[in-house]
Scaffold this motif. Structure first.
Motif, PDB file in Angstrom:
ATOM      1  N   PHE A 252      33.566  -7.772 -23.064  1.00 50.58           N
ATOM      2  CA  PHE A 252      33.642  -7.749 -24.527  1.00 50.58           C
ATOM      3  C   PHE A 252      34.913  -8.457 -25.014  1.00 50.58           C
ATOM      4  CE2 PHE A 252      30.738  -4.061 -24.092  1.00 50.58           C
ATOM      5  CZ  PHE A 252      29.723  -4.543 -24.912  1.00 50.58           C
ATOM      6  N   GLU A 253      36.001  -8.318 -24.264  1.00 49.05           N
ATOM      7  CA  GLU A 253      37.261  -8.951 -24.648  1.00 49.05           C
ATOM      8  C   GLU A 253      37.136 -10.465 -24.653  1.00 49.05           C
ATOM      9  OE1 GLU A 253      41.869  -9.296 -22.959  1.00 49.05           O
ATOM     10  OE2 GLU A 253      40.468  -7.829 -22.111  1.00 49.05           O
ATOM     11  N   PHE A 254      36.386 -11.023 -23.686  1.00 45.83           N
ATOM     12  CA  PHE A 254      36.246 -12.467 -23.580  1.00 45.83           C
ATOM     13  C   PHE A 254      34.926 -12.966 -24.168  1.00 45.83           C
ATOM     14  CE2 PHE A 254      39.507 -11.560 -20.490  1.00 45.83           C
ATOM     15  CZ  PHE A 254      40.376 -12.636 -20.603  1.00 45.83           C
ATOM     16  N   ASN A 255      34.272 -12.132 -24.974  1.00 43.59           N
ATOM     17  CA  ASN A 255      33.054 -12.530 -25.693  1.00 43.59           C
ATOM     18  C   ASN A 255      31.943 -13.001 -24.757  1.00 43.59           C
ATOM     19  OD1 ASN A 255      34.218 -12.045 -28.272  1.00 43.59           O
ATOM     20  ND2 ASN A 255      35.277 -14.017 -28.151  1.00 43.59           N
ATOM     21  N   ILE A 256      31.775 -12.285 -23.656  1.00 45.50           N
ATOM     22  CA  ILE A 256      30.666 -12.558 -22.735  1.00 45.50           C
ATOM     23  C   ILE A 256      29.586 -11.510 -23.002  1.00 45.50           C
ATOM     24  CG2 ILE A 256      29.961 -12.754 -20.334  1.00 45.50           C
ATOM     25  CD1 ILE A 256      31.876 -14.924 -21.197  1.00 45.50           C
ATOM     26  N   PRO A 257      28.481 -11.895 -23.634  1.00 44.85           N
ATOM     27  CA  PRO A 257      27.452 -10.899 -23.957  1.00 44.85           C
ATOM     28  C   PRO A 257      26.750 -10.399 -22.701  1.00 44.85           C
ATOM     29  CG  PRO A 257      26.677 -13.101 -24.472  1.00 44.85           C
ATOM     30  CD  PRO A 257      28.120 -13.247 -24.077  1.00 44.85           C
TER      31      PRO A 257
END
Length: 817
Positions: A252-257
């Protein structure tokens, strides 16, 4: 990709004769096919369904195995960069079938032809090291890349983390991921050796930079979901919930869904560390569109594996596994009848899907215009077979033949997915378990006939049997110590060129131990060495058991000091002790560490050979990190009780001051020692103190009091008190109680015999003097029955690769758990 294929075809045409002869046409076809193979290796994970279906086909492994041979073509006319890719493609094909030597040879030819291997080839070698579970080799490759000024990309990092994860070093894989994302932390929290080890592979200065000047690869140095799921999967398989949650937060921190792979991993986590209820909770988090067939498969597998555990919810888990399997079948789809399809074809409105199959298969049929059922049934075939086989294995373990046959038939008839070797193995295992639970023993002749029937059926289907096909019958013969039957199974395996693995060697050794044949066990171990099969701790359990059985031949029941004059026993005793010493040296030479089962078997063997000083040392100085359970401690105390009862009582007193104070198994072992000392009064008082301190005795406790009373000469005085205490506590006499009383009736003095007869009349079934004398002659003396507890080898249970000491056949099995 299409332009690449066309260019290759044109190049091949220019290099051949102007006229397109038959030979020239074949060259063009070969060049085009090989270009497809090379380009196909460079495709991302979202490859075409045709390619995926071809891999799901039953002959896919053979096709993959033959691929390197097909890739041997003349690429001299190809452009230089395409020739390099061809080498890398062949390396991948070799690694795919675990042909590491072949991959190394292709790498050597690549270096010889082009000078430097390049990043792609080195990445293949990293993934080969990962597949071989060798992270150290992967790290050496990374070092060579840095020396050659080649920047590792995402594929390199995934390979390194996979190597750590597959070798069981998930913590180091997790630290590598954090290094990739955040760089080396200032506090020096590193991989294995702290900051120094992390700084050695600190790649923050190359991530995003072009130290090799190849700017076309900059997009590959981003973040992909595989960086996270590689480590997350290892954490899930280890049941490390905290690590899984931390990686999820990093995503979630690195915007990986999170996608379907994450759902799959979460289901694995609940399979290992959760329950069926938590599996369903995870399943219901995502909408139906995110539930891929792979996730359906993992849901079924999770419920099925949870249904194998010896828990109160196992029945519920098995029922949920069947329900999930049914839902999965509906998701995959079935073939519509002619009437259903004709009715569907009558819908002429725009967008109507006219497919003969429902579910996912119907969608694939419509979208890809598939016409052949043979092509359609490949959709979901791999997932169906995996999920169904897991369910079959679960129900086979409880002997549920009806459910196994029903799932078998439905998989083949409804979904058109053919059975494989694992499916037939489950049928054999279910029949074995059912017969064992029903008849308590296996008809070995019938089992051999049934195995041959299954093998004939597999031959008709062109299915090759594997080791597990023969394991069931081999285990059945091993349990009964029937070496002729073991030899017959081994002969069939040899005829079919099926080699023994570690589990099968363990079963073979167990057969030798149950037959009491120490020489055969040593020969089997020698064969194991010659075959190159590395032993495990469970390998030495039957070897130690064979030494225990050998001690039964010494005729040591005349008195408790049988080992005082060891010279009278001849050379067999020191020879057996020497063999046992060699077995321990064998463990050390192979770097095999004890588990609880092997250590317990060693204690029992040492005790049976009269080495009480060694038993005491084993009990008081176990290996570091090995915590002895109740079985190991009980076996050790009983070994001391027969030879040195005073030391047994002293050791029990030491254990009683610890966490075992309220456990009846420890008390029962102490009562055996009091019996050999002839101290029934002290034994009776010990039981009363145990009750006063909050302990709860069991039937075995009072059986040991009967035994101690008979051995002490105070049976007439204490036996009525013991029987009265049992009645007052609501404990019914069992078969062991009757065995002890009949032994007293047949061997004791007149007064003790009269008391034993009176107590036997109070038991269910009454008293018959003729039967009592017959039973007593079969049981022998109390020392004989003690040998049944102490010397007789415990049977070894290899079901589902779970190895436990099983004392069900011992007279006093309920003395210890």
């Amino acid at each position: 990709r299409r332009r690449c294929v066309v260019a290759l075809a044109r190049t091949a045409l220019r290099s051949r004769a102007p006229a397109l002869t038959t030979r020239g046409a074949d060259a063009v076809a070969d060049a085009t096919a090989n270009a497809n193979a090379v380009v196909g290796q460079q495709r991302p994970r979202g490859r075409s369904t045709d390619a995926r279906a071809s891999l799901d086909a039953p002959d896919a492994p053979d096709a993959a195995r033959d691929a390197p041979a097909r890739a041997s073509y003349d690429d001299s006319s190809f452009p230089k960069h395409m020739r390099r890719r061809a080498f890398v493609s062949r390396m991948r094909e070799r690694v795919k079938v675990n042909d590491f030597e072949g991959a190394r040879a292709e790498l050597a030819r690549l270096v010889e032809t082009h000078g430097a291997p390049g990043r792609a080839a080195l990445n293949v070698t990293v993934h080969a090291a990962a597949k071989a579970r060798d992270p150290d080799a992967a790290m050496l490759i990374v070092e060579s890349m840095l020396r050659e000024n080649i920047a590792p990309d995402v594929s390199t990092h995934v390979g390194v983390m996979t190597a750590f994860a597959r070798s069981g070093r998930r913590r180091e894989a997790f630290e590598w991921l954090k290094m990739y994302l955040y760089g080396v932390r200032e506090d020096g929290d590193g991989v294995a050796d702290g900051r120094e080890a992390m700084e050695k592979y600190d790649l923050t200065h190359v991530i995003g930079d072009m130290i090799d000047g190849d700017r076309r690869r900059v997009s590959r140095r981003g973040l992909t979901i595989m960086l996270f799921t590689t480590v997350m999967n290892a954490a899930a398989m280890a049941g490390d919930r905290a690590m899984v949650q931390e990686i999820e937060n990093m995503m979630f921190e690195f915007n990986i869904p999170p996608g379907a792979d994450v759902l799959h991993i979460m289901l694995k986590l609940e399979r290992v560390a959760g329950t069926s209820a938590s599996v369903e909770e995870v399943w219901n988090r995502l909408p139906k569109k995110a539930r891929k067939l792979k996730s359906h498969q993992e849901r079924v597998v999770s419920h099925a594996i949870l249904g194998r555990r010896n828990q109160t919810h196992a029945i519920e888990s098995r029922a949920m596994a069947l329900a999930a399997l049914k839902e999965m079948y509906e998701r995959i789809g079935h073939r519509r009848s002619d009437e259903e399809f004709e009715k569907l074809a009558g819908n002429n409105f725009w967008g109507s899907k006219h497919a003969r199959w429902t579910g996912q298969r119907g969608a694939e049929e419509f979208n890809k215009k598939l016409q052949s059922d043979e092509d359609i049934v490949r959709v979901g075939a791999k997932e169906t077979r995996m999920a169904t086989n897991t369910v079959l294995d679960t129900f086979a373990l409880i002997g549920d033949i009806d459910t196994v046959n029903e799932c078998f038939i439905r998989m083949e008839n409804d979904l058109g997915v053919n059975a494989d070797a694992r499916t037939f193995n489950a049928v054999l295992r279910a029949e074995y378990k059912h017969e064992k639970l029903t008849n308590k023993s296996i008809d070995l002749n019938r089992a051999l006939k049934r195995l041959n029937e299954i093998l004939d059926e597999m031959d008709d289907r062109e299915i090759a049997p594997d080791r597990h096909t023969f394991t069931t019958l081999l285990l059945a013969n091993a349990e009964q110590g029937y070496m002729i039957g073991v030899a017959e199974v081994l002969k069939i395996m040899q005829e079919r060129d099926v080699q023994l693995d570690l589990t099968m060697y363990n079963i073979l050794l167990s057969a030798c131990a149950n037959a009491g044949d120490l020489e055969a066990a040593l020969n089997a171990r020698a064969s194991m060495v010659n075959s190159g099969v590395a032993p495990g701790p469970d390998t030495f359990v039957p070897l130690f058991m064979a030494c225990t059985k050998q001690a039964a031949e010494f005729d040591l029941n005349d008195d408790t000091d049988s080992f005082a004059d060891e010279e009278a026993l001849g050379p067999l005793l020191p020879l057996t002790r020497s063999v046992l010493d060699d077995m321990e040296l064998d463990m050390l030479a192979n770097n095999v560490e004890h588990n609880v089962a092997s250590y317990t078997a060693l204690i029992k063997a040492r005790g049976a050979l009269g080495q009480t000083h060694v038993v005491l040392e084993l009990l008081t100085q176990p290996p570091e990190g090995l915590e002895l359970d109740d079985v190991a401690l009980g076996v050790g105390i009983m070994a001391l009780a027969k030879r040195e009862p005073t030391k047994a009582i002293a050791l029990a007193n030491t254990l009683a001051s610890d966490k075992n104070v309220g456990k009846p198994w420890l008390l029962n072992c102490v009562l055996i020692a009091y019996g050999y000392l002839g101290q029934i009064k002290a034994a009776y008082e010990r039981v009363q103190d145990f009750i006063d301190n909050g302990g709860t005795p069991n039937v075995a406790t009072y059986n040991m009091l009967f035994r101690a009373a008979a051995q002490s000469g105070g049976f007439t005085e204490y036996a009525p008190l013991v029987m009265s205490d049992m009645s007052r506590r609501g404990l019914a006499p069992d078969a062991v109680t009757r065995k002890y009383l009949t032994t007293v009736f047949a061997t004791a003095s007149v007064y003790d015999r009269d008391m034993a007869e009176e107590l036997l009349k109070q038991m269910p079934g009454g008293f018959n003097s003729a039967h009592a004398r017959s039973d007593a002659s079969a049981h022998g003396t109390f020392e004989d029955m003690d040998d049944d507890i102490f010397i007789a080898g415990a049977s070894y249970n290899f079901d589902d690769n779970l190895n436990d000491i099983d004392d069900d056949d011992d007279d006093d099995a309920d003395i210890i758990p």
